[in-house]
Design a protein around this motif. Sequence first.
Motif, short mmCIF file in Angstrom:
data_model
loop_
_atom_site.label_atom_id
_atom_site.label_comp_id
_atom_site.label_asym_id
_atom_site.label_seq_id
_atom_site.Cartn_x
_atom_site.Cartn_y
_atom_site.Cartn_z
N ARG A 472 0.81 -1.23 0.00
CA ARG A 472 0.00 0.00 0.00
C ARG A 472 0.84 1.28 0.00
O ARG A 472 0.29 2.37 -0.15
CB ARG A 472 -0.95 -0.01 1.20
N PRO A 610 -9.47 -7.47 0.14
CA PRO A 610 -10.60 -6.70 0.68
C PRO A 610 -11.30 -7.38 1.86
O PRO A 610 -11.65 -6.70 2.84
CB PRO A 610 -11.53 -6.57 -0.54
N GLU A 611 -11.49 -8.69 1.79
CA GLU A 611 -12.18 -9.36 2.89
C GLU A 611 -11.31 -9.41 4.14
O GLU A 611 -11.81 -9.18 5.26
CB GLU A 611 -12.58 -10.78 2.47
N LEU A 613 -9.02 -7.28 4.96
CA LEU A 613 -8.96 -5.91 5.47
C LEU A 613 -10.28 -5.52 6.13
O LEU A 613 -10.29 -4.81 7.15
CB LEU A 613 -8.62 -4.96 4.32
N ARG A 614 -11.39 -5.97 5.56
CA ARG A 614 -12.71 -5.69 6.18
C ARG A 614 -12.77 -6.27 7.59
O ARG A 614 -13.24 -5.63 8.54
CB ARG A 614 -13.82 -6.28 5.32
N LYS A 617 -10.52 -4.32 9.97
CA LYS A 617 -11.16 -3.05 10.33
C LYS A 617 -12.22 -3.27 11.41
O LYS A 617 -12.31 -2.50 12.38
CB LYS A 617 -11.80 -2.42 9.09
N GLU A 618 -12.99 -4.33 11.26
CA GLU A 618 -14.02 -4.67 12.26
C GLU A 618 -13.37 -4.96 13.61
O GLU A 618 -13.85 -4.52 14.66
CB GLU A 618 -14.82 -5.87 11.77
N VAL A 634 -5.38 1.16 10.30
CA VAL A 634 -6.25 0.30 9.50
C VAL A 634 -7.34 1.13 8.82
O VAL A 634 -7.73 0.85 7.68
CB VAL A 634 -6.85 -0.84 10.36
N SER A 635 -7.80 2.17 9.48
CA SER A 635 -8.80 3.06 8.85
C SER A 635 -8.21 3.72 7.62
O SER A 635 -8.90 3.90 6.60
CB SER A 635 -9.26 4.13 9.85
N LEU A 637 -5.86 2.39 5.74
CA LEU A 637 -5.72 1.33 4.73
C LEU A 637 -7.05 1.09 4.02
O LEU A 637 -7.07 0.64 2.87
CB LEU A 637 -5.26 0.03 5.39
N TRP A 638 -8.14 1.33 4.71
CA TRP A 638 -9.47 1.05 4.16
C TRP A 638 -9.92 2.15 3.21
O TRP A 638 -10.80 1.93 2.38
CB TRP A 638 -10.46 0.91 5.33
N GLU A 639 -9.33 3.32 3.30
CA GLU A 639 -9.76 4.46 2.49
C GLU A 639 -9.51 4.23 1.01
O GLU A 639 -8.52 3.62 0.63
CB GLU A 639 -9.02 5.73 2.95
#
Length: 639
Positions: A472, A610-611, A613-614, A617-618, A634-635, A637-639
Amino acid sequence: MHRSLICFIPAAGLGERLRPITNHIPKPLLPLMGKPVLQFVLERASALEVDGIGINLHYKKELIEQWIQYSSFKERITLFPEDPILDTGGALKNAESFLSGSTFLVHNADIFSNIDLGKLLDRHYASGNLATLAVHDCPRFNHVAIDERGLLKGVGKNYPKPEAERWVAFTGIAVYAPEFLKFLPEGKSSVVDAWLKAVYHGHAVGTFDVSGCYWSDIGTPAAYAATVLEVMKSSGETVFIHPSVQGCSEASLDGYLAIESRSVIERGSALRNCIVLPGSKVGMRNEKSNLPVSPSVKGGEGGLLYEDCIIGPGFVVPVNEAEGGRTTDDDVLIGIGGSDRRYYRTRRGGETVVRMQCQPGDPDYARHLEYTRFFRKHAVPVPELIEEHPAAMGALFEDLGDLSLYSWLKCPRNGDQIEEMYRKVLDIAVLLHTTATDHVSECRSLQERVFDYGHLRWETAYFIERFVEGLRNIAIEKPSVLQDEFHRLAAAVDAFPKTIVHRDFQSQNIMIVKGTSPRLIDYQGARLGPSAYDIASMLWDPYYRLEGDMRDRLLDYYVAGMSGSDERFDAEAFRRTLLPCRLQRHMQALGAYGFLSKVKGKKYFLKHVPEALRMLKEETALAREEYPTLYKLVSRLWE
C-alpha cells in the motif's frame, strides 16, 4: 502524446475444428471462467485507450451481436457483417473506411495470451515498419521466416529459407500502418498474401518476438481445455462454478472443474477435470440423461463419472492430452498455494499418489514427515505417508484428490450442508487441541516449536513491511507508539494457554475426500500456541465469509467439543482470547498476501485482500480503546 489507434478483432470464423462445440457457441463466446474469450480481448484492447473497436461477423453473428448489445463495450464497437466470409485480408479491406485514418491493431478473437500489447505498439512506432507481427517460437506453428533483423522474408513450409533466417510462428496479433490497406484487393483474400506483396514492393514487415509469453490459439477442444486450465491457475482457482448452476451440491466433484452458466448437474453424477458449457445437463444413467456414453464417461454407483472431457448440450468431447489439454502422465504438478514446495500426482501401481518435492535444505521436510507419523498415530486425519526419500528431499503421500473446502464451497449449497461440513472441520481442531496436544511429548520437534512472543512480533512486522509499506506504500505516522501496541498485543497472546495449533487452519488447507470427509494438509508449520488462533483462521477466513449466526453456532459447537474433551478448558477465558488472535491472524494474512503478490508474483492473492482488510477493520474497531494507533492505521488502509 496520444496517438490515434484503432483495434480490429476478426471474429467471423466457422470454428470447424471445435465442432460439435461450435455448433452451439461461436468461438469468440467460448467461456473462460464465466467470461467469453472475446471479453478478454476487448478488455486488453480497451486498456490501450483505443479510439474505436471494429469486429467482423459471419458465423452465428446474431449470438455475438446479442452479447455485444448487453456488454459495457457496445458504444465503442462498430460491426462489420460479412456474407460470404471474406477471410483474413478481405475482413480488413471490408473495414477500410474505419481503419484508414490511423494505426490499427489486429487481435484475433480466438487468441488468449498475456502478450504485452503496449510493448508491441512501441516496437511498431519506433521501427517505422508498415506492419509489425507479434511472433514467437512455437514449433507446431513455425511457418514464418524472418532474417536476423526480424524482418519478414517468407511464409510457408515450401519457402526456401536460407541459413541466416529462422522460423517463427505468427500469434494472430499485429499492428499495421493504414497504408498497408492498399495491398489488399477487394473481396475475399488472405492477409498473408498482402504481407508478401508489401515486402515485394520494398516495405518492411517486421516482427516483435514474444517467446515465453503465455499464448493459446483456441482452435481445438484440447486447446480450449488447456486455456481454461491456464485461466484457472492464473486466478489461483481449481474450481469455477457459475452462481446459476443447479444440482452440483448433490454431485461428486474433483479435479479442475469449470461449470458454466445455466448448467444442471443431476444428482449422483460425478465430474473430474471437466468443462461444462453453458446450458448443459449432466445426467445420470437413466432416461433423464441427454449425454451419450463416450470414452470419458464411466459407470459409477448409480450415476455416471465424467472425466477429462468437455460437456455440452447433448454431447461429450474427450480431451486429447496429446494436443495440449490436461495430461494424465506421471508427475503432474498440482497445487496453487503460496508455498515453494512442489507436489506432483504420479502413478504407483494401479493408483495415484502425491509426490512431495522439497528444496535442498528445506527445514520443513523432516518436520513434515515426523508430524505426519505423529498426527496419524493420534487419529488426526492427515494423508498417509507411503514412502520417504530423504536423500532426494522427497516423499510419497496418499492422494486426497483436488477438492479443498475452499473449492467445495464454490458450489451453491444450503446452510445446513455448509454448517455440517464446518462442524466436521472443527472436530479436527478439537482433536488437535486436546488428544494430540496431550501426547505432544511424543513428537520432540513439535514440542519444542512454540508460537511465542517473538513469532507474534514477527507477524506484525511482516504486516507492516509487506502490506502497509510494501503493497500500500503507506508510511507509519507514529512508529514507536504503534510498536508499543504490537508489544502489548503479542505479550497478551503469548500469555494465553497453548495447545498444538495448525497455524494456517483455513479452507484451502482442508481437503474434502469423497465429498464428505475433511482431511488436513500443509500442517508442517504447526506449533504450540493459543487454540483461538486456529479458530480465528477458520471461522474468520478471508477465503470464505461465514454468515454471522452460523459462525456463532459453530463457535458454540467448538466450545462444547473442547469442554467435553478437556476438563481444564475454560470457555469464558477462551472467548476472551478470540479478538487478540483475530487481530494477529488477519495482520499475518495481509502480510502474506502482500509478499505473495508483490514478491512471488502470485497476483491472485490480491483478490482476498478486501475481505481480510474488512475483518481487520471490524476487529480494530472492537479493540479501539486498547489499540487506538492500530485502529487509525487500518482506517487509512481502508480508504
